[in-house]
Enzyme design. Sequence first.
Site, PDB file in Angstrom:
ATOM      1  CG  HIS A 155       4.578 -10.049  66.193  1.00 42.01           C
ATOM      2  ND1 HIS A 155       4.983  -9.491  65.676  1.00 42.01           N
ATOM      3  CD2 HIS A 155       4.988 -10.341  66.928  1.00 42.01           C
ATOM      4  CE1 HIS A 155       6.020  -8.885  65.992  1.00 42.01           C
ATOM      5  NE2 HIS A 155       7.229  -9.989  67.058  1.00 42.01           N
ATOM      6  CE  LYS A 159       3.956  -7.245  68.969  1.00 41.42           C
ATOM      7  NZ  LYS A 159       4.119  -7.106  70.789  1.00 41.42           N
TER       8      LYS A 159
HETATM    9  N1  LIG Z   1      10.559  -9.139  74.602  1.00 39.72           N
HETATM   10  C1  LIG Z   1       9.912 -10.363  74.395  1.00 39.72           C
HETATM   11  O1  LIG Z   1      11.161 -11.015  73.564  1.00 39.72           O
HETATM   12  C2  LIG Z   1       8.538 -10.377  74.500  1.00 39.72           C
HETATM   13  C3  LIG Z   1       8.330  -9.490  74.694  1.00 39.72           C
HETATM   14  N2  LIG Z   1       6.769  -9.302  74.575  1.00 39.72           N
HETATM   15  C4  LIG Z   1       5.769  -8.632  75.521  1.00 39.72           C
HETATM   16  O2  LIG Z   1       5.466  -9.144  76.306  1.00 39.72           O
HETATM   17  C5  LIG Z   1       4.212  -8.599  76.768  1.00 39.72           C
HETATM   18  C6  LIG Z   1       2.727 -10.334  77.470  1.00 39.72           C
HETATM   19  O3  LIG Z   1       3.164 -10.452  75.983  1.00 39.72           O
HETATM   20  P1  LIG Z   1       1.968 -11.674  76.053  1.00 39.72           P
HETATM   21  O4  LIG Z   1       2.222 -12.837  77.476  1.00 39.72           O
HETATM   22  O5  LIG Z   1       1.756 -12.520  74.393  1.00 39.72           O
HETATM   23  O6  LIG Z   1       0.362 -10.715  76.432  1.00 39.72           O
HETATM   24  P2  LIG Z   1      -0.057 -11.855  77.368  1.00 39.72           P
HETATM   25  O7  LIG Z   1      -1.907 -11.352  76.891  1.00 39.72           O
HETATM   26  O8  LIG Z   1      -0.877 -13.600  77.347  1.00 39.72           O
HETATM   27  O9  LIG Z   1      -0.441 -11.286  78.698  1.00 39.72           O
HETATM   28  C7  LIG Z   1       0.021 -10.773  79.372  1.00 39.72           C
HETATM   29  C8  LIG Z   1      -0.854 -10.679  80.923  1.00 39.72           C
HETATM   30  O10 LIG Z   1      -0.690  -9.275  81.325  1.00 39.72           O
HETATM   31  C9  LIG Z   1      -2.174  -9.205  82.541  1.00 39.72           C
HETATM   32  N3  LIG Z   1      -2.182  -8.023  83.041  1.00 39.72           N
HETATM   33  C10 LIG Z   1      -2.793  -7.621  82.233  1.00 39.72           C
HETATM   34  N4  LIG Z   1      -3.146  -6.285  83.819  1.00 39.72           N
HETATM   35  C11 LIG Z   1      -1.965  -7.214  84.317  1.00 39.72           C
HETATM   36  C12 LIG Z   1      -2.007  -6.707  85.397  1.00 39.72           C
HETATM   37  N5  LIG Z   1      -2.013  -4.609  86.137  1.00 39.72           N
HETATM   38  N6  LIG Z   1      -0.856  -6.896  86.581  1.00 39.72           N
HETATM   39  C13 LIG Z   1      -0.684  -8.194  86.441  1.00 39.72           C
HETATM   40  N7  LIG Z   1      -1.048  -8.909  85.290  1.00 39.72           N
HETATM   41  C14 LIG Z   1      -2.069  -8.297  83.873  1.00 39.72           C
HETATM   42  C15 LIG Z   1      -2.756  -9.971  81.588  1.00 39.72           C
HETATM   43  O11 LIG Z   1      -4.063 -10.621  82.010  1.00 39.72           O
HETATM   44  P3  LIG Z   1      -5.343  -9.999  81.694  1.00 39.72           P
HETATM   45  O12 LIG Z   1      -5.609 -11.498  80.393  1.00 39.72           O
HETATM   46  O13 LIG Z   1      -6.458 -11.254  82.450  1.00 39.72           O
HETATM   47  O14 LIG Z   1      -5.673  -9.285  81.301  1.00 39.72           O
HETATM   48  C16 LIG Z   1      -1.852 -11.279  80.787  1.00 39.72           C
HETATM   49  O15 LIG Z   1      -2.312 -12.863  81.635  1.00 39.72           O
HETATM   50  C17 LIG Z   1       3.751  -7.876  75.410  1.00 39.72           C
HETATM   51  O16 LIG Z   1       3.951  -6.395  75.708  1.00 39.72           O
HETATM   52  C18 LIG Z   1       4.424  -8.852  74.324  1.00 39.72           C
HETATM   53  O17 LIG Z   1       4.554  -7.517  73.834  1.00 39.72           O
HETATM   54  C19 LIG Z   1       6.054 -11.231  73.647  1.00 39.72           C
HETATM   55  C20 LIG Z   1       7.131 -11.597  73.976  1.00 39.72           C
HETATM   56  C21 LIG Z   1       8.094 -11.951  73.345  1.00 39.72           C
HETATM   57  O1  LIG Z   2       4.069  -9.708  71.721  1.00 44.83           O
HETATM   58  C1  LIG Z   2       4.200 -10.577  70.966  1.00 44.83           C
HETATM   59  O2  LIG Z   2       4.018 -12.048  71.021  1.00 44.83           O
HETATM   60  C2  LIG Z   2       6.643 -10.371  70.357  1.00 44.83           C
HETATM   61  N1  LIG Z   2       6.355  -9.085  71.118  1.00 44.83           N
HETATM   62  C3  LIG Z   2       7.966  -8.550  71.351  1.00 44.83           C
HETATM   63  C4  LIG Z   2       7.431  -7.648  70.361  1.00 44.83           C
HETATM   64  O3  LIG Z   2       6.674  -6.629  70.201  1.00 44.83           O
HETATM   65  O4  LIG Z   2       8.674  -6.873  69.328  1.00 44.83           O
HETATM   66  C5  LIG Z   2       9.167  -9.285  70.781  1.00 44.83           C
HETATM   67  C6  LIG Z   2       8.136 -10.985  69.917  1.00 44.83           C
HETATM   68  O5  LIG Z   2       8.391 -10.194  68.729  1.00 44.83           O
HETATM   69  C7  LIG Z   2       7.149 -11.196  70.223  1.00 44.83           C
END
Ligand SMILES: NC(=O)C1=CN([C@@H]2O[C@H](COP(=O)(O)OP(=O)(O)OC[C@H]3O[C@@H](n4cnc5c(N)ncnc54)[C@H](OP(=O)(O)O)[C@@H]3O)[C@@H](O)[C@H]2O)C=CC1
Ligand SMILES: O=C(O)C1=N[C@H](C(=O)O)C[C@H](O)C1
Length: 266
Positions: A155, A159
């Site tokens: 990743h 992350k």
């Molecule tokens: N299921 C799937 O297919 C996928 C899952 N994911 C997962 O999704 C999650 C997010 O990933 P990603 O978008 O890359 O991460 P990011 O860090 O880009 O996004 C997370 C966001 O959440 C915000 N945040 C933190 N605390 C709060 C709160 N209390 N209320 C509202 N917003 C909040 C952060 O703000 P700030 O940065 O200002 O702290 C940030 O903008 C991770 O857990 C990741 O593993 C990711 C990709 C695919």
């Molecule tokens: O954080 C990410 O980017 C992703 N998170 C998910 C995971 O923890 O498996 C899904 C995907 O791999 C992207």
Amino acid sequence: MEKVKIVVAGPRGRMGKEAVNLVLETENYELVGVLDYKHEGMKLVELEGFTKGDALVYTDIHQCFKEQQPDVLIDLTTPEVGMEHTVTALEYGVRPVVGTTGFSSGDLRKLDALCEQTGRGCIIAPNFAVGAVLMMKFSQMAAKYFNDVEIIELHHDQKLDAPSGTAVKTAEMISTVREAKQQGHKNEKETIPGARGANFDGMHIHSVRLPGLIAHQQVMFGSDGQTLSIRHDSYNRASFMSGVKLAVDTVMENDHFVYGLENIIG
Ligand SMILES: NC(=O)C1=CN([C@@H]2O[C@H](COP(=O)(O)OP(=O)(O)OC[C@H]3O[C@@H](n4cnc5c(N)ncnc54)[C@H](OP(=O)(O)O)[C@@H]3O)[C@@H](O)[C@H]2O)C=CC1
Ligand SMILES: O=C(O)C1=N[C@H](C(=O)O)C[C@H](O)C1
């Protein structure tokens, strides 16, 4: 037809931005609010990176749910916040679709029980990409024939959780069919701690973090004289959006807890 009223938590994030755009572009969805812990009282369009959207930004989830009465919460935040949001959503009768990873097995049990109590659907999907779900299913199939497996997840370096939710889910699925085995030599010794990765039921999970990567996983099986590799690559975050849409549409029909998109993809 009535529109599905949706709140997105984490709208400024890498995934949150894509999810907001998905909701804005889908005809029968209505974005009624976004949950952010910054920018209270602003409108989505006023946040950096957005050019449209009248939805209000809320820092208080209770106020958001009381004022907007959404049908669905899409959560893409962090494990601690995501769990809190998911519990609160179910308590308000809002159906959660959660992509946030890093939930413990205790968290999942708690959510399952809460769904039963409230009669509301909830979908926790460690990976929304259809190809990744197939990679997990194919790995589960292969594990019937190969006991020795190493999971290598790769990743981007921003992350927070390791191993990834996808790697944990893959290991769990493999465990349901793999004959228990402690892999490697019985006298194996790590000369640098962590060299063999995380140990899940005797199989090993390795987490690579590098700038330039998005989300990738290779599951390697080995037996006498042969190896089998099953790999999936997400090259952008749009790859997750058809799965998010499937989850939203499905959760509207569900009254129970679902962990993993493989349970709703036919
Ligand atoms: N299921 C799937 O297919 C996928 C899952 N994911 C997962 O999704 C999650 C997010 O990933 P990603 O978008 O890359 O991460 P990011 O860090 O880009 O996004 C997370 C966001 O959440 C915000 N945040 C933190 N605390 C709060 C709160 N209390 N209320 C509202 N917003 C909040 C952060 O703000 P700030 O940065 O200002 O702290 C940030 O903008 C991770 O857990 C990741 O593993 C990711 C990709 C695919
Ligand atoms: O954080 C990410 O980017 C992703 N998170 C998910 C995971 O923890 O498996 C899904 C995907 O791999 C992207």
